[in-house]
Every structure is written in structure tokens, then in C-alpha cells.
Scaffold this active site. Structure first.
Site, PDB file in Angstrom:
ATOM      1  N   THR A 150      73.302 -20.474   4.881  1.00 62.22           N
ATOM      2  CA  THR A 150      74.606 -20.094   5.443  1.00 62.22           C
ATOM      3  C   THR A 150      74.583 -18.656   5.903  1.00 62.22           C
ATOM      4  OG1 THR A 150      75.804 -21.577   4.023  1.00 62.22           O
ATOM      5  CG2 THR A 150      77.007 -19.637   4.768  1.00 62.22           C
ATOM      6  N   ARG A 178      81.527 -33.964   3.104  1.00 63.74           N
ATOM      7  CA  ARG A 178      81.200 -33.022   2.022  1.00 63.74           C
ATOM      8  C   ARG A 178      81.564 -31.589   2.466  1.00 63.74           C
ATOM      9  NH1 ARG A 178      77.713 -28.333   1.546  1.00 63.74           N
ATOM     10  NH2 ARG A 178      77.103 -28.105  -0.616  1.00 63.74           N
ATOM     11  N   THR A 201      75.348 -17.554  -0.303  1.00 64.51           N
ATOM     12  CA  THR A 201      74.568 -18.630   0.308  1.00 64.51           C
ATOM     13  C   THR A 201      73.782 -19.309  -0.807  1.00 64.51           C
ATOM     14  OG1 THR A 201      72.829 -19.187   1.899  1.00 64.51           O
ATOM     15  CG2 THR A 201      72.740 -16.992   0.965  1.00 64.51           C
ATOM     16  N   GLY A 202      73.509 -20.581  -0.629  1.00 62.75           N
ATOM     17  CA  GLY A 202      72.797 -21.310  -1.673  1.00 62.75           C
ATOM     18  C   GLY A 202      73.434 -22.666  -1.880  1.00 62.75           C
TER      19      GLY A 202
HETATM   20  C1  SD4 Z   1      76.774 -25.088   1.227  1.00 62.46           C
HETATM   21  N1  SD4 Z   1      76.331 -22.813   0.609  1.00 62.46           N
HETATM   22  O1  SD4 Z   1      77.348 -25.777   2.042  1.00 62.46           O
HETATM   23  C2  SD4 Z   1      76.240 -23.770   1.679  1.00 62.46           C
HETATM   24  C3  SD4 Z   1      74.874 -23.985   2.165  1.00 62.46           C
HETATM   25  C4  SD4 Z   1      74.089 -22.743   2.193  1.00 62.46           C
HETATM   26  O2  SD4 Z   1      72.367 -21.403   2.230  1.00 62.46           O
HETATM   27  O3  SD4 Z   1      74.324 -21.704   1.977  1.00 62.46           O
HETATM   28  N2  SD4 Z   1      73.134 -22.513   2.302  1.00 62.46           N
HETATM   29  O4  SD4 Z   1      76.564 -25.443   0.066  1.00 62.46           O
END
Ligand code: SD4
Length: 318
Positions: A150, A178, A201-202
Site C-alpha cells: 500500500t 474485502r 502497510t502490511g
Molecule cells: C491491506 N494493508 O489491504 C493493505 C495491503 C498492504 O502493503 O498494505 N499492503 O491489507
């Protein structure tokens, strides 16, 4: 003082553009919007905007949010399809009195009425990724949900306004509908111009469990430097998740306070981020968590070169 901090190397070009706005006395919101749009528009980044990887039905559903740390205006969209720049729609929603977080069809109807650009966000390259993953999952019994980056940013302008913004296609192969942490205030982002801001992010499902962006701002308000605040929040959530659930998903956080001081923490290998302020041109760093302390190192020319080379390398359908 002005400044910007953002997750991942992919934010570099955007932060460079955003910083130009801040340098000339522009608003932190304009800087964030232009910066995130730059990431959304670049087709080789497969987790944000155009070129983002699709859900399990091969549809690109996007989440984005915008928060103004001065007025506490918040706008967000979730699971929106077929619009070029979700960050701009989120910013527009932040100006509404109510109906600030819209999902799916409702978000699309609003965006259409407001004249935002429609665009098919599924690229040929993303389709190849999808087909390859379907095949790999079958053959190698892999988990489908990997691949996520993200873009999350915090900006500070010379008039002491702070803004936070996020944009993402979420988890690759996610279920239709989702929603991750990125459009959820307090989890994917939080900002208070009197203190500072943070963004995540994650793995959204785990980031949400700690309301982690809010937690970092709360720690900064208590007097912690952004670096300390990020480390405390990430280490605590990582530990709690491991104790309670046996494992923790990826957690990577960036933060900046209203003096332009910044911090970053992660529980993964190889998290990259971009920072700029009055005294520093936009710079890409890589960070490593060594026993709870994060050590940041400027990315080498070789790393930067390989990054773009791998992102844009030809892709063949398996
Ligand atoms: C999510 N946090 O939709 C986001 C995806 C993401 O690095 O960050 N990714 O769960």
C-alpha cells in the site's frame, strides 16, 4: 518546516512532486493528492491504482483514504472499481458533512456524479499475474494472498497543516468486497496537526487489530519521538499477535511529527520508504528491525536500479 514521508520505494516520484508543492508554500493536502495520484497512475506498481492486482474474481477493487489533521475531515472509499484516482475521490468525500466512507457501488455512483475519471484498472500485465498465481496456487499449494504494497503518506506544510493519505488494491486474490486497513481511520492512517501522523502497510487484518496508526500518534502526543513511537507500536503489536495467535502478519509503519521529525518501523525484511523535508531531498531508505530497533540505510544506486528493472521486466504467462 515542511516534510513528507511515504511507504515503499514506489512513492519516490510522487514524493518528489509533492515536495515541490510544499517547497513553494503549498497545502499538505495538494502535496499528498498529487503524490498518491502519481503512484496510482504508474501501471508497473501492482498494488496501487492502475495495474493493481485483482481479487479472486479478477476484478481490481481499490481502497483509499484522506485525512486532514487540522480539521479532522476524513474521506475514504473501499472496494471501488473502475476509477482512476481513488485518493481524489476520498479527498472529495472528506469535504462532506456525512457519508464520508463509501463502499463499492455507492462509492462508484458518487464518483461518477462528481465527474471523476472512469478507467478500466485491470491491465494485461495484472491479468498475467492473476493467471500465473491461479496456476501456482494449484500446483504448489501456495497461499494466494501474498503481494501487497500500500502507499501510505503523511505530509506537513509550512503552515503546520498535516495530511495523511493511503491508496491500495489490497491483498492480491482477496475475496470480493474485502476491505483492509487502508480506508479505516486509526488503522491504515491517522493524523493530528497538533501532533503528527502515521500510516501503515502490511496485512490489513492484523494492522487493524492494533489500531496502529492511531496508537503511534497517541505515543507521539505523549512525547515520544516518531521513531520511538513507531518501534513501540510495531514491537508491541507484533508481540501481542504472536502470543495470542501464534503469528503476526507484516506490519510496516511510517510517521512524521509536526516538527518534520520522522520514524519508521517494521517486522519484515526489506521494507523501503521515502522521506523528504526542508533539509533533505526525497531519499529512499531501507530498514531492518534488529532486536526491536530499526536501522535505516539509504538505498544504493544498484538497489534502485534493480528495483525498477524487476518491476518493469517482461512477464510471460505460465
Ligand atoms: C491491506 N494493508 O489491504 C493493505 C495491503 C498492504 O502493503 O498494505 N499492503 O491489507
Amino acid at each position: 518546516m515542511y516534510g513528507m514521508i511515504a511507504t515503499w520505494r514506489m512513492a519516490f516520484e510522487g514524493v518528489t512532486k509533492g515536495t515541490e508543492i510544499l517547497k513553494h508554500g503549498g497545502h499538505a493536502g495538494d502535496a499528498i493528492e498529487i503524490a498518491i495520484k502519481e503512484v496510482e497512475n504508474f501501471e508497473f506498481y501492482k498494488s496501487v491504482g492502475y495495474g493493481g492486482l485483482p481479487n479472486e474474481d479478477m476484478e481490481v477493487e481499490l481502497d483509499a483514504a484522506y485525512m486532514d489533521g487540522t480539521t479532522f475531515d476524513i474521506g475514504a472509499v473501499a472496494a471501488i472499481k473502475d476509477f482512476a484516482n481513488p485518493i481524489s475521490i476520498a479527498r472529495r468525500l472528506s469535504k462532506e458533512e456525512v457519508n464520508n466512507l463509501l463502499v463499492g457501488e455507492g462509492a462508484e455512483k458518487f464518483a461518477h456524479k462528481e465527474g471523476f475519471e472512469r478507467k478500466n484498472m485491470l491491465t494485461e500485465r495484472a491479468k498475467i499475474h492473476y493467471h500465473n498465481r491461479v496456476k501456482e496456487v494449484k500446483e504448489l499449494q501456495l497461499k494466494p494472498y501474498s503481494g501487497h504494497d500500500t502507499v501510505g503518506m503523511v505530509s506537513l506544510d509550512v503552515n503546520e497543516n498535516m495530511i495523511a493519505g493511503t491508496s491500495t488494491s489490497g491483498l492480491f486474490m482477496k475475496k470480493k468486497g474485502r476491505v483492509g486497513d487502508s480506508p479505516i481511520c486509526g488503522s491504515g492512517f491517522y493524523v493530528d496537526s497538533k501532533v503528527g501522523g502515521a500510516s501503515a502497510t502490511g496485512l490489513g487484518e492484523d494492522l487493524i487489530k492494533g489500531c496502529i496508526s492511531y496508537e503511534i500518534v497517541r505515543l507521539m502526543k505523549e512525547g515520544h519521538h516518531p521513531q520511538e513511537a513507531c518501534e513501540i507500536a510495531v514491537n508491541n503489536l507484533d508481540e501481542e499477535l504472536k502470543i495470542r495467535r501464534g503469528k503476526a502478519g507484516d506490519l510496516s509503519l511510517i510517521a512524521m511529527n509536526n516538527k518534520g521529525e520522522w520514524g519508521v518501523s517494521t517486522n519484515i525484511e526489506g521494507f523501503s520508504f521515502v522521506v523528504a523535508n526542508q533539509f533533505q531531498e526525497p531519499t529512499v531508505y531501507l530498514t531492518k528491525n534488529i532486536n526491536g530497533k530499526c536501522i535505516h540505510e539509504e538505498a544504493s544506486q544498484e538497489w534502485l536500479y534493480n528495483y525498477m528493472k524487476t518491476r518493469t521486466a517482461p512477464l510471460v504467462r505460465k
